[in-house]
Design an enzyme around this catalytic site. Sequence first.
Site, short mmCIF file in Angstrom:
data_model
loop_
_atom_site.label_atom_id
_atom_site.label_comp_id
_atom_site.label_asym_id
_atom_site.label_seq_id
_atom_site.Cartn_x
_atom_site.Cartn_y
_atom_site.Cartn_z
N PHE A 1 0.87 -1.19 0.00
CA PHE A 1 0.00 0.00 0.00
C PHE A 1 0.90 1.22 0.00
CE2 PHE A 1 -2.18 3.64 1.64
CZ PHE A 1 -3.38 3.62 0.96
N ASP B 1 9.51 3.08 1.89
CA ASP B 1 8.32 3.85 2.20
C ASP B 1 8.07 3.72 3.71
OD1 ASP B 1 5.83 4.91 2.68
OD2 ASP B 1 4.86 3.97 0.94
N LYS C 1 2.65 11.27 6.85
CA LYS C 1 1.86 11.05 8.05
C LYS C 1 2.38 11.86 9.25
CE LYS C 1 -0.85 7.19 6.65
NZ LYS C 1 -0.49 6.16 5.68
C1 LIG Z 1 -0.72 6.18 4.25
C2 LIG Z 1 0.38 5.67 3.41
C3 LIG Z 1 0.68 6.24 2.17
C4 LIG Z 1 -0.16 7.33 1.55
O1 LIG Z 1 -0.22 8.49 2.33
P1 LIG Z 1 -1.40 9.56 2.08
O2 LIG Z 1 -0.98 10.73 2.93
O3 LIG Z 1 -2.67 8.93 2.52
O4 LIG Z 1 -1.38 9.87 0.63
C5 LIG Z 1 1.76 5.74 1.47
N1 LIG Z 1 2.50 4.74 1.95
C6 LIG Z 1 2.23 4.15 3.13
C7 LIG Z 1 3.10 3.04 3.62
C8 LIG Z 1 1.15 4.58 3.89
O5 LIG Z 1 0.86 3.98 5.04
#
Ligand SMILES: *Cc1c(COP(=O)(O)O)cnc(C)c1O
Length: 410
Positions: free
Chosen positions: A148, A233, A262
């Site tokens: 994700f 990520d 985040k």
């Molecule tokens: C939440 C998340 C994203 C996307 O972030 P948004 O601010 O919702 O666009 C990307 N990668 C990971 C691992 C995430 O948990």
Amino acid sequence: MLHPRVAPMTALASESIGEEHLAHTYSPLNVVVESGQGAWVTDVAGRRYLDCLAAYSAVNFGHGHPKLIAAAKAQLDRITLTSRAFRNDQLGPFAAALAALAGKDMVIPMNTGAEAVETGIKVARAWGYRAKGVAPGRARIIVADGNFHGRTTTIISFSDDPVATADFGPFTPGFVRVPYGNSAAVEAAIDENTVAVLLEPIQGEAGVIVPPADYLPAVREITTRHRVLFIADEIQSGLGRTGATFQCDNVQVIPDVYLLGKALGGGIVPVSAVVGDRDILGVLNPGEHGSTFGGNPLAAAVGVAVVELLASGEMQERARMLGAHLEARLSRLVGKGIVAVRTAGLWAGIDVDPALAPGRQVCERLMERGVLAKDTHGSTIRLAPPIVIEVEHLDFAVDQLEAVLAELRG
Ligand SMILES: *Cc1c(COP(=O)(O)O)cnc(C)c1O
């Protein structure tokens, strides 16, 4: 026993005025939050709930953290947006502080996590063509099953979640998916056009999937040997959640590029960033990438305060200590309505016995008991309370989970 700080349930919060005008892209729990402090939120009827989701780890430092709120308020009175057409006095210090925290040279500031991922993809491709010499238009990026990375069209192009992808094609080419946790599969997928391997060090949305301890170190070794970028990520796993600044730290891995988001915005404003060394991020030239809001002075001021919170290591240590406690308590529930638990710092993926109840129903019962949590993929419940949570409140949350499981088991 009901926690004394939680008002008893009387009626369901139904302050949903205007919500029929919202497109149905979410199905939230039926709680209408009005305010929050630390690990607690209060709904419109005055009931208090322990926030065990923390906005998917965007509120790692708690609601209304005094230092973060003070930084935001001070900057609100100065200036909030200049665009990158001009320089502002907050962005340089933010970039310097974040680069230092990550041990890297350079930062590209963006807003949302998905934008950081998109930016990382563009950087990797440009680096591939300009530094590695990949043939034009051929760059490939290796990703993992169950990933994700956000919701934009390019990012969902390499998702294997049918709900995230159905009816949203055509998709962006240039990605290869391999099983998560298997470094041999990564190596087998590398060819002369591979520019990067993009991974979550722990897969959050997939249910807090922690790969084998030797996975990320092996991917690091393989990517270095093949001159392929390792992009981590850490949007959900980073910034204190797992008991370290980055989950990569926990396995002694230094990726080429960190994607952050985040918690970087302290739960106040959207702030994301791509962080890496000059030989990689330096491939981009003025005009090739940008964002109207990326690097705005309000975001940068909050970002500086977030980095300061992390620089002392206090939050990481707290997540480690509380996480050990959480793991010990949750592991005792395995076999009592829970089939498996995975934890990393103050982060847990709990697989509820699917025969007992769907995850959603467990979350609804938890809500009735003053605990807000979120299910994912059917029967998994994710716990990620703010790191500022008190240990007795963490115990309260686990007590409620235990009670809900007991109820369901009859
Ligand atoms: C939440 C998340 C994203 C996307 O972030 P948004 O601010 O919702 O666009 C990307 N990668 C990971 C691992 C995430 O948990």
